[in-house]
Write a protein that holds these residues in place. Structure first.
Motif, PDB file in Angstrom:
ATOM      1  N   PRO A  36     -25.202  46.353  16.694  1.00 30.89           N
ATOM      2  CA  PRO A  36     -24.420  46.565  17.768  1.00 30.89           C
ATOM      3  C   PRO A  36     -23.979  48.186  17.730  1.00 30.89           C
ATOM      4  O   PRO A  36     -23.356  48.664  16.602  1.00 30.89           O
ATOM      5  CB  PRO A  36     -23.390  45.670  17.562  1.00 30.89           C
ATOM      6  CG  PRO A  36     -23.011  45.430  15.956  1.00 30.89           C
ATOM      7  CD  PRO A  36     -24.622  45.571  15.505  1.00 30.89           C
ATOM      8  N   LEU A  37     -24.057  48.782  18.892  1.00 30.53           N
ATOM      9  CA  LEU A  37     -23.502  50.003  19.079  1.00 30.53           C
ATOM     10  C   LEU A  37     -22.158  50.253  19.222  1.00 30.53           C
ATOM     11  O   LEU A  37     -21.805  50.207  20.489  1.00 30.53           O
ATOM     12  CB  LEU A  37     -24.218  50.819  20.029  1.00 30.53           C
ATOM     13  CG  LEU A  37     -23.991  52.350  20.303  1.00 30.53           C
ATOM     14  CD1 LEU A  37     -23.926  53.055  18.973  1.00 30.53           C
ATOM     15  CD2 LEU A  37     -24.725  52.933  21.332  1.00 30.53           C
ATOM     16  N   GLN A  38     -21.152  49.568  18.251  1.00 31.29           N
ATOM     17  CA  GLN A  38     -19.759  49.293  18.790  1.00 31.29           C
ATOM     18  C   GLN A  38     -18.931  49.729  17.435  1.00 31.29           C
ATOM     19  O   GLN A  38     -19.095  49.527  16.306  1.00 31.29           O
ATOM     20  CB  GLN A  38     -19.709  47.738  18.724  1.00 31.29           C
ATOM     21  CG  GLN A  38     -18.266  47.292  18.961  1.00 31.29           C
ATOM     22  CD  GLN A  38     -18.406  45.677  19.436  1.00 31.29           C
ATOM     23  OE1 GLN A  38     -19.218  45.115  19.525  1.00 31.29           O
ATOM     24  NE2 GLN A  38     -17.185  45.084  18.750  1.00 31.29           N
ATOM     25  N   ALA A  39     -17.862  50.439  17.943  1.00 35.53           N
ATOM     26  CA  ALA A  39     -16.803  50.739  16.900  1.00 35.53           C
ATOM     27  C   ALA A  39     -16.116  49.467  16.450  1.00 35.53           C
ATOM     28  O   ALA A  39     -16.039  48.321  17.428  1.00 35.53           O
ATOM     29  CB  ALA A  39     -15.894  51.728  17.268  1.00 35.53           C
ATOM     30  N   PRO A  40     -15.797  49.222  15.491  1.00 36.52           N
ATOM     31  CA  PRO A  40     -15.458  50.012  14.045  1.00 36.52           C
ATOM     32  C   PRO A  40     -16.841  49.768  13.140  1.00 36.52           C
ATOM     33  O   PRO A  40     -16.703  50.063  12.168  1.00 36.52           O
ATOM     34  CB  PRO A  40     -14.314  49.502  13.419  1.00 36.52           C
ATOM     35  CG  PRO A  40     -14.527  47.788  13.763  1.00 36.52           C
ATOM     36  CD  PRO A  40     -14.982  47.742  15.216  1.00 36.52           C
ATOM     37  N   TYR A  41     -17.989  49.290  13.771  1.00 37.13           N
ATOM     38  CA  TYR A  41     -19.100  49.041  12.842  1.00 37.13           C
ATOM     39  C   TYR A  41     -20.018  50.068  12.606  1.00 37.13           C
ATOM     40  O   TYR A  41     -20.623  50.346  11.518  1.00 37.13           O
ATOM     41  CB  TYR A  41     -19.982  47.630  13.361  1.00 37.13           C
ATOM     42  CG  TYR A  41     -18.809  46.565  13.575  1.00 37.13           C
ATOM     43  CD1 TYR A  41     -18.268  45.983  12.811  1.00 37.13           C
ATOM     44  CD2 TYR A  41     -19.124  45.733  14.968  1.00 37.13           C
ATOM     45  CE1 TYR A  41     -17.347  44.876  12.900  1.00 37.13           C
ATOM     46  CE2 TYR A  41     -18.328  44.733  15.004  1.00 37.13           C
ATOM     47  CZ  TYR A  41     -17.563  44.217  14.049  1.00 37.13           C
ATOM     48  OH  TYR A  41     -16.684  43.241  14.377  1.00 37.13           O
TER      49      TYR A  41
END
Length: 178
Positions: A141-146
């Motif tokens: 996933p292009l997702q903060a906080p990852y």
């Protein structure tokens, strides 16, 4: 007619706007970037020159060479719209286009290289990175906080880093024991 290499998907065509061939565009990202383009690649039509563009919240309207009637614009409904990566306007430092992530190395929180980004996919509510790695291909996933995009020279993307908050096992082979 396949999509040319080194292009980025901008969105898709929604249908006619007016009676003189204008076509509404659903834009992925910032509409201002589409307004600056001189040409676009339209699925099943190829490269078309942009005669005129206008903002139309939340997207834009494009007037394309060869599309001069409402019926001509209607025929484009649903077609995917692309731009040559080299034609996209420059962004401010710290911002990036998704195509700039292709080919970047992916590292875990301990700085171990895991693989390489092959593409960025629009999956509706969540964009994902397609990554090749020792176990095959996986998706992040292009997702903060990852995920954090590490900036390099000139603020351009240099690497993709998974943070300690990323769920375990995102890039493990199926059936692999933990």
């Amino acid at each position: 007619m396949s999509v040319p290499e080194n292009t980025t998907r901008l969105g898709h065509l929604l249908g006619p706007h007016g009676v003189q061939g204008g076509v509404k565009v659903y834009v992925l990202g910032d509409s201002e970037q589409v307004l600056a383009l001189k040409r676009v690649w339209v699925e099943n039509r190829g490269w078309l020159k942009v005669r005129r563009s206008e903002p139309l919240a939340p997207g834009v309207v494009l007037h394309l060479t060869g599309v001069i009637t409402r019926e001509g614009a209607e025929a484009l409904r649903g077609a995917q719209l692309y731009a040559a990566d080299a034609d996209l306007p420059p962004l401010e430092e710290g911002s990036y286009y998704y195509h700039e992530l292709r080919g970047l190395p992916v590292f875990d929180a301990g700085s171990t290289r895991l693989g390489e980004v092959t593409d960025v996919l629009d999956m509706g509510h969540q964009d994902v990175l397609a990554v090749t790695y020792a176990g095959g291909e996986g998706f992040l996933p292009l997702q903060a906080p990852y995920v954090v995009i590490r900036a390099g020279e000139g603020g351009r993307p240099a690497a993709v880093d998974l943070t300690e908050d990323a769920p375990a096992g995102l890039l493990e082979a199926d059936g692999e024991d933990e």
